[in-house]
Structures are given as structure tokens and as C-alpha cells.
Design an enzyme around this catalytic site. Structure first.
Site, mmCIF file in Angstrom:
data_model
loop_
_atom_site.group_PDB
_atom_site.id
_atom_site.type_symbol
_atom_site.label_atom_id
_atom_site.label_comp_id
_atom_site.label_asym_id
_atom_site.label_seq_id
_atom_site.Cartn_x
_atom_site.Cartn_y
_atom_site.Cartn_z
ATOM 1 N N HIS A 92 8.270 -0.659 0.091
ATOM 2 C CA HIS A 92 9.555 -1.110 -0.161
ATOM 3 C C HIS A 92 10.442 -0.501 1.089
ATOM 4 O O HIS A 92 11.320 -1.351 1.195
ATOM 5 C CB HIS A 92 10.149 -1.284 -1.483
ATOM 6 N N HIS A 124 10.765 -8.816 -6.739
ATOM 7 C CA HIS A 124 9.975 -10.611 -7.275
ATOM 8 C C HIS A 124 10.459 -11.702 -7.468
ATOM 9 O O HIS A 124 10.070 -13.136 -7.108
ATOM 10 C CB HIS A 124 9.479 -9.911 -9.010
ATOM 11 N N ASP A 176 5.953 -8.840 -2.839
ATOM 12 C CA ASP A 176 6.427 -7.378 -2.721
ATOM 13 C C ASP A 176 7.381 -7.846 -1.246
ATOM 14 O O ASP A 176 8.569 -7.388 -1.224
ATOM 15 C CB ASP A 176 6.020 -6.754 -2.857
#
Length: 294
Positions: free
Chosen positions: A259, A75, A236
């Protein structure tokens, strides 16, 4: 166009998502050609922002060195990348970046306070030259050549509030702040309960995440955007792609990205120099490509 850093040090204190303890975050200017460097002040370890320093991508993007880690960096990095900052020292006194409200809005405010300044070195950007794709089942993330910077993201959840959502972002600092920065991380109540049983997500609450039960959003204030979930996925992705170590120009597209897939995409991109070229912002063409970071 020159490289940039911040004009002055700034700091804030927030709660760490997983341990639930206060974390002090400090941002300091760095000289040109230094890149982004994380520092664990409590153990005296510096960790440069590089794909090879990523040690975990299960719940967040985690970097590490010599057995020490810094978690939930995406973030903050998302905001730093949106501001086009090239050189910065990021100091924390714990093993995670504070979660704040679960979005990057607080970090944008911190960077506004710090202000950006040009340095005496030309800015470089990476131009994507070939399509690069990571695919696992029906999930995929990819980068494609373009003279603009755009993000396209689609998610699909078997939940009545989310279902399928899609969002396209024509990237600039202003569109990021208006359309992406306030989108919060989200999770499901049963997942939160499981994580807490494992000693994780101890700092998670309705103050720093959108939480859903089987049918509805539990946050009393509701959503900030009707499609806040997919917007946060773009937030993200912007943070994860900053692990490339340089601002890039191209198009990012994802279906059910994560991710882990983003990390694999950065590694695949950098594995073959034919996939990209790094250019200085000097030529008219390069200046046109770099308008997103102006």
C-alpha cells in the site's frame, strides 16, 4: 463513452476488520464530474478520494480529513474501479469499510445490484506516457505506457505455501470478477496475535482472511486459487491506484509491492504532468484504449 454512476442507492452491513464492530456501508449516485467521495456519516465529514488525503498506508490504505479517518478502503475501491464507475458517494457510519469476506466479491455483488448508468458527460481516462518507478531495496512498483491495461505482480515469502508467486492480469471487468475479485486478504498467525495485543484486527477471523501458521493454511476450506496470495495483491493494487482519481491505461508492474509503495507511485505519477495525459473517450484511439472499462 460517457461517465457512469450507479442507478440506485444500495447498502450492506459488515464487520470492521480492526474494531470488530458492525459497519453500515451505503453507496449513492453522484452527478457527473464529482468523482468518488467518502462520507463519515457519524461525524458529518466528507473526504474526496485524492492522494493527498491518504494519511496512513501501514496496514491498509487510510484516508482522512480534519482528524477523522476511513480505513481499509482498497477492497471496495478495487471493485468500483473494475466497474469503471466515475462518480459515487460512499457513506460509512464508522472509521473503516466493512471487511466482508476479505475479498472484493461482496462489493461486486453490491454494484451488480446497484447497476451502472451513463451520465451526460464524456468519460475521461489517463494515458501513461512515461515510465514511473518507486523502488525501495529490491521492492518496486512501476507504471509503463501501453494501449492496454495490464497488471503484473510477483511476491516472495519464506513460507512453504506461498514461496514465489507471479500473476499477469489483462484487465477487464469480466477478467477481474473471474480471476481477482474472490482472492482474500491474508496474514500470518503470529502477526494476528501481535495486532490483537495492540487492539487491532479484532474483527479478523478465518471468515474474512486466509491465515497461515508456520507451515500451512489454517482455513478449513483451503484456498480459492492455488496462487490466491498474489491475486489478492493485484486486487489491492487496483484499489490503491484508484487514488489517482481517474481510470488509467497503461501497465502496472510490482515486485513485493505494498500500500505504501502504491501510494508513493500515485504521488510520483501526478507530480509531473509530462508523465501522463488525460483524454476524453471520443477519438477512435481513445475508444480502443478504454475497452477495458466498457
Amino acid at each position: 463513452m460517457k461517465q457512469t454512476t450507479i442507478a440506485k442507492p444500495v447498502e450492506l452491513v459488515g464487520i470492521g476488520l480492526h474494531k470488530g464492530s458492525p459497519v453500515r456501508l451505503r453507496l449513492e449516485p453522484l452527478e457527473a464530474d464529482s468523482g468518488i467521495v467518502f462520507v463519515r456519516k457519524d461525524v458529518g465529514v466528507s473526504i474526496p478520494l485524492k492522494p493527498e488525503n491518504v494519511v496512513d498506508t501501514q496496514m491498509a490504505t487510510v484516508i482522512g480529513k480534519d482528524g477523522y479517518v476511513i480505513s481499509t478502503i482498497e477492497h471496495l475501491l478495487s471493485a468500483i474501479y473494475a466497474y469503471g464507475i466515475d462518480n459515487l458517494r460512499i457513506i460509512v457510519d464508522a472509521d473503516e469499510v466493512p471487511v466482508m469476506d476479505g475479498s472484493s466479491a461482496s462489493f461486486c455483488l453490491l454494484l451488480d445490484e446497484a447497476e451502472t448508468v451513463e451520465q451526460d458527460a464524456p468519460k475521461r481516462i489517463m494515458r501513461i506516457k512515461k515510465e514511473v518507478t518507486i523502488k525501495e531495496g529490491d521492492k518496486y512498483v512501476k507504471l509503463m505506457p501501453s494501449n492496454d491495461l495490464r497488471y503484473h505482480f510477483t511476491i516472495r515469502f519464506k513460507h512453504p505455501v506461498i514461496s514465489e508467486q507471479h500473476f499477469d492480469l489483462d484487465f477487464s471487468r469480466e477478467t477481474y470478477k473471474a480471476e481477482i475479485a474472490r482472492a482474500r486478504t491474508f496474514g500470518f498467525l503470529h502477526e494476528v496475535q501481535y495486532l490483537r495485543s495492540k487492539g487491532l484486527a479484532l474483527g479478523g477471523s478465518l471468515e474474512n482472511a486466509v491465515v497461515l501458521d508456520e507451515k500451512k493454511v489454517l482455513n478449513p476450506e483451503g484456498l480459492r486459487y492455488s496462487n490466491e496470495f498474489v491475486r489478492h495483491k493485484i486486487l489491492d493494487a487496483i484499489g490503491d491506484m484508484s487514488l489517482i482519481g481517474i481510470n488509467f491505461i497503461g501497465e502496472y508492474e510490482a515486485f513485493a509491492g505494498s500500500h505504501d509503495l502504491n501510494h508513493k507511485l500515485t504521488l510520483e505519477l501526478l507530480k509531473d504532468p509530462a508523465n501522463y495525459e488525460v483524454v476524453e473517450i471520443a477519438t477512435a484511439e481513445a475508444k480502443a484504449m478504454a475497452k477495458a472499462y466498457a
